[in-house]
Motif scaffolding. Structure first.
Motif, PDB file in Angstrom:
ATOM      1  N   ALA A   2     -11.407   1.892  28.910  1.00 53.10           N
ATOM      2  CA  ALA A   2     -10.786   1.308  27.718  1.00 53.10           C
ATOM      3  C   ALA A   2     -11.534   1.734  26.451  1.00 53.10           C
ATOM      4  CB  ALA A   2     -10.764  -0.208  27.823  1.00 53.10           C
ATOM      5  N   THR A   3     -10.766   1.982  25.414  1.00 53.57           N
ATOM      6  CA  THR A   3     -11.329   2.261  24.091  1.00 53.57           C
ATOM      7  C   THR A   3     -11.200   0.999  23.251  1.00 53.57           C
ATOM      8  OG1 THR A   3     -10.687   4.593  24.238  1.00 53.57           O
ATOM      9  CG2 THR A   3     -11.188   3.701  22.039  1.00 53.57           C
ATOM     10  N   GLU A   4     -12.286   0.623  22.596  1.00 52.51           N
ATOM     11  CA  GLU A   4     -12.306  -0.637  21.836  1.00 52.51           C
ATOM     12  C   GLU A   4     -12.337  -0.354  20.335  1.00 52.51           C
ATOM     13  OE1 GLU A   4     -14.765  -4.199  23.072  1.00 52.51           O
ATOM     14  OE2 GLU A   4     -15.876  -3.542  21.279  1.00 52.51           O
ATOM     15  N   LEU A 161      -3.841   7.702  21.154  1.00 52.33           N
ATOM     16  CA  LEU A 161      -3.792   6.661  22.177  1.00 52.33           C
ATOM     17  C   LEU A 161      -2.537   5.807  21.996  1.00 52.33           C
ATOM     18  CD1 LEU A 161      -7.546   5.581  22.034  1.00 52.33           C
ATOM     19  CD2 LEU A 161      -6.459   7.226  23.583  1.00 52.33           C
ATOM     20  N   VAL A 164      -2.300  -0.890  21.044  1.00 54.51           N
ATOM     21  CA  VAL A 164      -3.530  -1.667  21.186  1.00 54.51           C
ATOM     22  C   VAL A 164      -3.190  -3.065  21.689  1.00 54.51           C
ATOM     23  CG1 VAL A 164      -4.745  -0.383  19.392  1.00 54.51           C
ATOM     24  CG2 VAL A 164      -3.451  -2.436  18.777  1.00 54.51           C
ATOM     25  N   ARG A 165      -4.203  -3.691  22.296  1.00 57.04           N
ATOM     26  CA  ARG A 165      -4.050  -5.059  22.810  1.00 57.04           C
ATOM     27  C   ARG A 165      -5.188  -5.913  22.269  1.00 57.04           C
ATOM     28  NH1 ARG A 165      -6.388  -7.119  27.415  1.00 57.04           N
ATOM     29  NH2 ARG A 165      -6.946  -5.000  28.067  1.00 57.04           N
ATOM     30  N   VAL A 222      -8.232  -3.396  22.229  1.00 55.29           N
ATOM     31  CA  VAL A 222      -8.538  -2.351  23.224  1.00 55.29           C
ATOM     32  C   VAL A 222      -7.260  -1.584  23.569  1.00 55.29           C
ATOM     33  CG1 VAL A 222     -10.500  -3.573  24.225  1.00 55.29           C
ATOM     34  CG2 VAL A 222      -8.205  -3.920  25.154  1.00 55.29           C
ATOM     35  N   VAL A 223      -7.477  -0.358  24.016  1.00 53.52           N
ATOM     36  CA  VAL A 223      -6.402   0.481  24.555  1.00 53.52           C
ATOM     37  C   VAL A 223      -6.848   0.955  25.921  1.00 53.52           C
ATOM     38  CG1 VAL A 223      -5.052   2.577  24.305  1.00 53.52           C
ATOM     39  CG2 VAL A 223      -5.655   1.237  22.283  1.00 53.52           C
ATOM     40  N   GLY A 224      -5.964   0.827  26.900  1.00 47.38           N
ATOM     41  CA  GLY A 224      -6.281   1.291  28.236  1.00 47.38           C
ATOM     42  C   GLY A 224      -6.732   0.192  29.160  1.00 47.38           C
TER      43      GLY A 224
END
Length: 224
Positions: A2-4, A161, A164-165, A222-224
């Motif tokens: 995950a990318t933050e 990407l 986002v979440r 985050v993404v992923g």
């Protein structure tokens, strides 16, 4: 993996003030304590009578008012040659009057400036009603959160990407341990009477600035 993204969102809104609280001081000085005290008390009674005639909590033009206790003191001043002069007695009292009608506020101040000797204005605090301020604050906080989400998504898209979440959101400065809010509340500004226009004995014309209500939030996505 995950990318933050950690971002800060902000938003400000402006609205014309709905209430103006004028801060007044009545003061007098002289060589004898009783005449000084009596003069301030007489001026206070005059001002209170004029306020009571305007007071109506629901319809105005005055919705609220208060006074402090009369304060007295004495001092022995010095002249420019270093000689101590006779004792001077002072008395003063503070009055606060909240207006919903700003024309009436200007008229009331003009009346007493010209007719009540010892009457001086320290300033006017402009504000919104409590209900409207809360509604505006709620809207501003929502827009600040939306701004944070937009920023995070723009960062993600710049990296190629996906969506986002959100995983955390807090007042500005609160996403780290031991940190404290960084502020961002829009308090009612203090406007001096210099913001008014007065032309040769005419009624005072007030030009209050808009009330600013702002909010800042920190958020983690985050993404992923």
């Amino acid at each position: 993996m995950a990318t933050e993204f950690t971002v800060r969102g902000s938003y400000s809104a402006f609205q014309r003030p709905e209430r103006g609280t004028v801060h007044v001081k009545l003061s007098f000085e002289g060589p004898q304590p009783k005449p000084v005290y009596d003069r301030v008390v007489a001026d206070l009674e005059t001002v209170q009578t004029s306020v009571k005639a305007l007071h109506d909590p629901s319809q105005g033009p005055v919705t609220w008012w208060s006074t402090t206790h009369v304060r007295t003191w004495a001092q022995r001043p010095w002249n420019q040659d270093g000689k101590q002069l006779p004792l001077v007695h002072h008395a003063s009292v503070g009055v606060e009057v909240k207006f919903r009608d700003f024309v009436a506020l200007g008229r009331w101040v003009s009346q007493h400036v010209s007719s009540t000797r010892g009457f001086s204005v320290d300033g006017v605090v402009w504000a919104l009603t409590e209900s409207n301020r809360q509604d505006l604050e709620r809207s501003v906080r929502t827009r600040a959160v939306q701004d944070a989400a937009r920023r995070a998504q723009e960062y993600a898209e710049a990296l190629g990407l996906g969506p986002v979440r959100p995983v955390a959101i807090a007042d500005a400065g609160m996403l780290g341990e031991g940190l404290h809010p960084a502020g961002g509340g829009g308090g009612a500004p203090f406007a001096r009477m210099a913001a008014a226009k007065d032309s040769g004995g005419a009624e005072l014309e007030l030009s209050p600035e808009d009330i600013e209500v702002s909010s800042q939030v920190d958020a983690r996505f985050v993404v992923g």
